[in-house]
Write a protein that holds these residues in place. Structure first.
Motif, PDB file in Angstrom:
ATOM      1  N   PRO A 153       0.795  -1.239   0.000  1.00  0.00           N
ATOM      2  CA  PRO A 153       0.000   0.000   0.000  1.00  0.00           C
ATOM      3  C   PRO A 153       0.822   1.281   0.000  1.00  0.00           C
ATOM      4  O   PRO A 153       0.367   2.291  -0.536  1.00  0.00           O
ATOM      5  N   GLU A 154       2.023   1.250   0.589  1.00  0.00           N
ATOM      6  CA  GLU A 154       2.814   2.477   0.605  1.00  0.00           C
ATOM      7  C   GLU A 154       3.261   2.888  -0.799  1.00  0.00           C
ATOM      8  O   GLU A 154       3.557   4.053  -1.050  1.00  0.00           O
ATOM      9  N   ARG A 155       3.301   1.924  -1.731  1.00  0.00           N
ATOM     10  CA  ARG A 155       3.644   2.236  -3.116  1.00  0.00           C
ATOM     11  C   ARG A 155       2.422   2.211  -4.028  1.00  0.00           C
ATOM     12  O   ARG A 155       2.319   3.022  -4.950  1.00  0.00           O
ATOM     13  N   ASN A 156       1.540   1.274  -3.792  1.00  0.00           N
ATOM     14  CA  ASN A 156       0.296   1.191  -4.558  1.00  0.00           C
ATOM     15  C   ASN A 156      -0.771   2.004  -3.831  1.00  0.00           C
ATOM     16  O   ASN A 156      -1.510   1.495  -3.000  1.00  0.00           O
ATOM     17  N   ARG A 157      -0.858   3.265  -4.163  1.00  0.00           N
ATOM     18  CA  ARG A 157      -1.715   4.171  -3.391  1.00  0.00           C
ATOM     19  C   ARG A 157      -3.199   3.975  -3.692  1.00  0.00           C
ATOM     20  O   ARG A 157      -4.040   4.431  -2.913  1.00  0.00           O
ATOM     21  N   LEU A 158      -3.520   3.312  -4.780  1.00  0.00           N
ATOM     22  CA  LEU A 158      -4.913   2.996  -5.048  1.00  0.00           C
ATOM     23  C   LEU A 158      -5.510   2.244  -3.864  1.00  0.00           C
ATOM     24  O   LEU A 158      -6.609   2.561  -3.398  1.00  0.00           O
ATOM     25  N   ASN A 159      -4.811   1.247  -3.360  1.00  0.00           N
ATOM     26  CA  ASN A 159      -5.249   0.542  -2.156  1.00  0.00           C
ATOM     27  C   ASN A 159      -4.796   1.272  -0.892  1.00  0.00           C
ATOM     28  O   ASN A 159      -5.463   1.224   0.142  1.00  0.00           O
ATOM     29  N   GLY A 160      -3.656   1.925  -0.991  1.00  0.00           N
ATOM     30  CA  GLY A 160      -3.029   2.488   0.196  1.00  0.00           C
ATOM     31  C   GLY A 160      -3.819   3.583   0.876  1.00  0.00           C
ATOM     32  O   GLY A 160      -3.824   3.672   2.106  1.00  0.00           O
ATOM     33  N   VAL A 161      -4.492   4.440   0.099  1.00  0.00           N
ATOM     34  CA  VAL A 161      -5.226   5.534   0.744  1.00  0.00           C
ATOM     35  C   VAL A 161      -6.359   5.003   1.617  1.00  0.00           C
ATOM     36  O   VAL A 161      -6.702   5.603   2.649  1.00  0.00           O
ATOM     37  N   ILE A 247     -13.420   7.192   9.146  1.00  0.00           N
ATOM     38  CA  ILE A 247     -12.586   6.619   8.081  1.00  0.00           C
ATOM     39  C   ILE A 247     -12.733   7.441   6.805  1.00  0.00           C
ATOM     40  O   ILE A 247     -11.741   7.756   6.127  1.00  0.00           O
ATOM     41  N   ARG A 248     -13.961   7.828   6.509  1.00  0.00           N
ATOM     42  CA  ARG A 248     -14.186   8.628   5.297  1.00  0.00           C
ATOM     43  C   ARG A 248     -13.485   9.980   5.409  1.00  0.00           C
ATOM     44  O   ARG A 248     -12.898  10.474   4.431  1.00  0.00           O
ATOM     45  N   GLU A 249     -13.525  10.585   6.587  1.00  0.00           N
ATOM     46  CA  GLU A 249     -12.828  11.860   6.777  1.00  0.00           C
ATOM     47  C   GLU A 249     -11.317  11.683   6.632  1.00  0.00           C
ATOM     48  O   GLU A 249     -10.644  12.525   6.006  1.00  0.00           O
ATOM     49  N   ALA A 250     -10.773  10.608   7.195  1.00  0.00           N
ATOM     50  CA  ALA A 250      -9.340  10.342   7.069  1.00  0.00           C
ATOM     51  C   ALA A 250      -8.966  10.093   5.614  1.00  0.00           C
ATOM     52  O   ALA A 250      -7.897  10.524   5.143  1.00  0.00           O
ATOM     53  N   PHE A 251      -9.830   9.414   4.894  1.00  0.00           N
ATOM     54  CA  PHE A 251      -9.615   9.164   3.464  1.00  0.00           C
ATOM     55  C   PHE A 251      -9.519  10.482   2.697  1.00  0.00           C
ATOM     56  O   PHE A 251      -8.644  10.651   1.834  1.00  0.00           O
ATOM     57  N   GLU A 252     -10.399  11.422   3.009  1.00  0.00           N
ATOM     58  CA  GLU A 252     -10.370  12.726   2.335  1.00  0.00           C
ATOM     59  C   GLU A 252      -9.020  13.408   2.531  1.00  0.00           C
ATOM     60  O   GLU A 252      -8.470  14.013   1.600  1.00  0.00           O
ATOM     61  N   HIS A 253      -8.462  13.300   3.724  1.00  0.00           N
ATOM     62  CA  HIS A 253      -7.145  13.883   3.983  1.00  0.00           C
ATOM     63  C   HIS A 253      -6.054  13.138   3.221  1.00  0.00           C
ATOM     64  O   HIS A 253      -5.113  13.756   2.697  1.00  0.00           O
ATOM     65  N   ARG A 254      -6.166  11.819   3.169  1.00  0.00           N
ATOM     66  CA  ARG A 254      -5.147  11.010   2.512  1.00  0.00           C
ATOM     67  C   ARG A 254      -5.059  11.267   1.006  1.00  0.00           C
ATOM     68  O   ARG A 254      -3.987  11.138   0.413  1.00  0.00           O
ATOM     69  N   VAL A 255      -6.180  11.599   0.381  1.00  0.00           N
ATOM     70  CA  VAL A 255      -6.153  11.806  -1.071  1.00  0.00           C
ATOM     71  C   VAL A 255      -5.747  13.226  -1.447  1.00  0.00           C
ATOM     72  O   VAL A 255      -5.525  13.506  -2.631  1.00  0.00           O
ATOM     73  N   ASP A 256      -5.620  14.120  -0.473  1.00  0.00           N
ATOM     74  CA  ASP A 256      -5.260  15.505  -0.780  1.00  0.00           C
ATOM     75  C   ASP A 256      -3.997  15.608  -1.625  1.00  0.00           C
ATOM     76  O   ASP A 256      -3.923  16.401  -2.570  1.00  0.00           O
ATOM     77  N   VAL A 257      -3.002  14.803  -1.285  1.00  0.00           N
ATOM     78  CA  VAL A 257      -1.716  14.878  -1.974  1.00  0.00           C
ATOM     79  C   VAL A 257      -1.828  14.437  -3.436  1.00  0.00           C
ATOM     80  O   VAL A 257      -0.949  14.740  -4.250  1.00  0.00           O
ATOM     81  N   HIS A 258      -2.907  13.766  -3.780  1.00  0.00           N
ATOM     82  CA  HIS A 258      -3.074  13.246  -5.138  1.00  0.00           C
ATOM     83  C   HIS A 258      -3.976  14.131  -5.993  1.00  0.00           C
ATOM     84  O   HIS A 258      -4.284  13.772  -7.132  1.00  0.00           O
ATOM     85  N   ARG A 259      -4.398  15.272  -5.465  1.00  0.00           N
ATOM     86  CA  ARG A 259      -5.287  16.148  -6.224  1.00  0.00           C
ATOM     87  C   ARG A 259      -4.513  16.872  -7.324  1.00  0.00           C
ATOM     88  O   ARG A 259      -3.422  17.401  -7.095  1.00  0.00           O
ATOM     89  N   ARG A 260      -5.088  16.885  -8.520  1.00  0.00           N
ATOM     90  CA  ARG A 260      -4.535  17.583  -9.668  1.00  0.00           C
ATOM     91  C   ARG A 260      -5.657  18.404 -10.304  1.00  0.00           C
ATOM     92  O   ARG A 260      -6.832  18.204  -9.991  1.00  0.00           O
ATOM     93  N   PRO A 261      -5.325  19.314 -11.208  1.00  0.00           N
ATOM     94  CA  PRO A 261      -6.387  20.125 -11.834  1.00  0.00           C
ATOM     95  C   PRO A 261      -7.495  19.297 -12.478  1.00  0.00           C
ATOM     96  O   PRO A 261      -8.661  19.701 -12.478  1.00  0.00           O
ATOM     97  N   GLY A 262      -7.142  18.121 -12.998  1.00  0.00           N
ATOM     98  CA  GLY A 262      -8.147  17.296 -13.663  1.00  0.00           C
ATOM     99  C   GLY A 262      -8.823  16.278 -12.769  1.00  0.00           C
ATOM    100  O   GLY A 262      -9.626  15.473 -13.243  1.00  0.00           O
ATOM    101  N   GLY A 263      -8.499  16.271 -11.483  1.00  0.00           N
ATOM    102  CA  GLY A 263      -9.084  15.298 -10.566  1.00  0.00           C
ATOM    103  C   GLY A 263      -8.022  14.690  -9.677  1.00  0.00           C
ATOM    104  O   GLY A 263      -7.038  15.345  -9.326  1.00  0.00           O
ATOM    105  N   LEU A 264      -8.196  13.423  -9.319  1.00  0.00           N
ATOM    106  CA  LEU A 264      -7.219  12.702  -8.512  1.00  0.00           C
ATOM    107  C   LEU A 264      -6.388  11.786  -9.401  1.00  0.00           C
ATOM    108  O   LEU A 264      -6.925  11.128 -10.296  1.00  0.00           O
ATOM    109  N   GLU A 265      -5.085  11.746  -9.125  1.00  0.00           N
ATOM    110  CA  GLU A 265      -4.193  10.828  -9.827  1.00  0.00           C
ATOM    111  C   GLU A 265      -3.456   9.995  -8.793  1.00  0.00           C
ATOM    112  O   GLU A 265      -2.702  10.541  -7.979  1.00  0.00           O
ATOM    113  N   LEU A 266      -3.667   8.680  -8.816  1.00  0.00           N
ATOM    114  CA  LEU A 266      -3.066   7.795  -7.822  1.00  0.00           C
ATOM    115  C   LEU A 266      -2.192   6.749  -8.490  1.00  0.00           C
ATOM    116  O   LEU A 266      -2.593   6.136  -9.488  1.00  0.00           O
TER     117      LEU A 266
END
Length: 278
Positions: A153-161, A247-266
């Motif tokens: 999960p630390e490398r495969n962020r699709l599952n990791g977040v 968990i959902r709130e923590a997930f929102e924080h975890r995906v912040d780093v993956h936000r791009r202008p076109g959406g999320l990229e993981l």
């Protein structure tokens, strides 16, 4: 989702997975399927699949690898223990051969195939060593295999977040899900190589496949992943309403780093192991 069946915990886990993946068939392609479909071609390349070859696609799911093998002029058979997935595969490719079958007890004669491939299956199996021995058994001399698993999960962020969000809130693991095998035990190259060589497979190579999943927003990722996973979905469903909210709130924080202008990229990272029989 509750585990079904009698016998050992691992046998119950296999039934739990079969039921869960069958239930996810209708929504599997929303997120996970969009990535696993992209691993089908590398699997077939690693196994050297070409026209005229008899190919077994183990845990075929929606039939991605079988479909692409047929496009190459090969003769594929897809098996799965999830009836819902078999129904999906048959609906997508009604001209192909899809059957119920257990990776650990393949319903085929010795030497029936020239290649055996399996996308993201060995990490779910109670006895992956037996499954690999079965793959070798049904291969003709000089046949080839190729299997993929998710990276950690630390490398495969699709599952990791999602895993990180559950960990962030200190959620207790569901006892039923905890009975299953470590889903990342073959993310280690040496362990994955040993799985194949232990079954008598030669010239084993392990490679890393680095893909990127793009989704519009966090809602699309959450809903799509919950609709296309089994173990993580069961882990989250087993929690109280308050814990699920956190968990959902923590997930929102975890995906912040993956936000791009076109959406999320993981990053969606997998390992692919391949080799040949003597």
């Amino acid at each position: 989702i509750a585990p079904m069946g009698e016998g050992s915990g691992l046998e119950r886990f296999k039934a739990f997975e079969a039921e869960g993946w069958g239930q996810r068939a209708g929504t599997y392609e929303d997120v996970l399927g969009s990535i696993t479909a992209r691993v089908a071609e590398p699997l077939l390349d690693a196994a050297g699949v070409r026209a005229g070859m008899r190919v077994l696609d183990v845990a075929t799911g929606p039939g991605y690898a079988a479909e692409r093998a047929a496009t190459r002029g090969a003769h594929p058979v897809g098996i799965d223990i999830a009836e819902g997935m078999l129904a999906l595969a048959r609906a997508r490719q009604p001209e192909l051969d899809f059957r119920w079958g257990d990776a650990e007890e393949l319903p085929f004669e010795d030497g029936s195939f020239d290649a055996v491939v399996g996308g993201f299956v060995v990490n779910h199996l109670p006895d992956p060593e037996r499954a690999m021995e079965e793959a070798v058994r049904v291969l003709s001399p000089g046949g080839s295999v190729a299997f993929s698993v998710w990276d950690r999960p630390e490398r495969n962020r699709l599952n990791g977040v999602f895993a990180d969000a559950v960990e962030d809130v200190g959620a207790d693991r569901s006892p039923e899900v905890a009975e299953g095998p470590d889903p990342y035990r073959f993310a280690d190259d040496a362990a994955f190589e040993a799985l194949l060589t232990g079954a008598g497979i030669d010239d084993v190579a392990v490679e890393t496949l680095s893909l990127t999943l793009t989704v519009p927003d966090a809602d699309a990722l959450w809903d799509g992943f919950m609709g296309s996973s089994v173990r993580m979905r069961a882990e989250i469903d087993a929690q109280t309403e308050d814990v699920r909210r956190r968990i959902r709130e923590a997930f929102e924080h975890r995906v912040d780093v993956h936000r791009r202008p076109g959406g999320l990229e993981l990053p969606a990272v997998a390992k692919l192991a391949s080799g040949r029989t003597g």
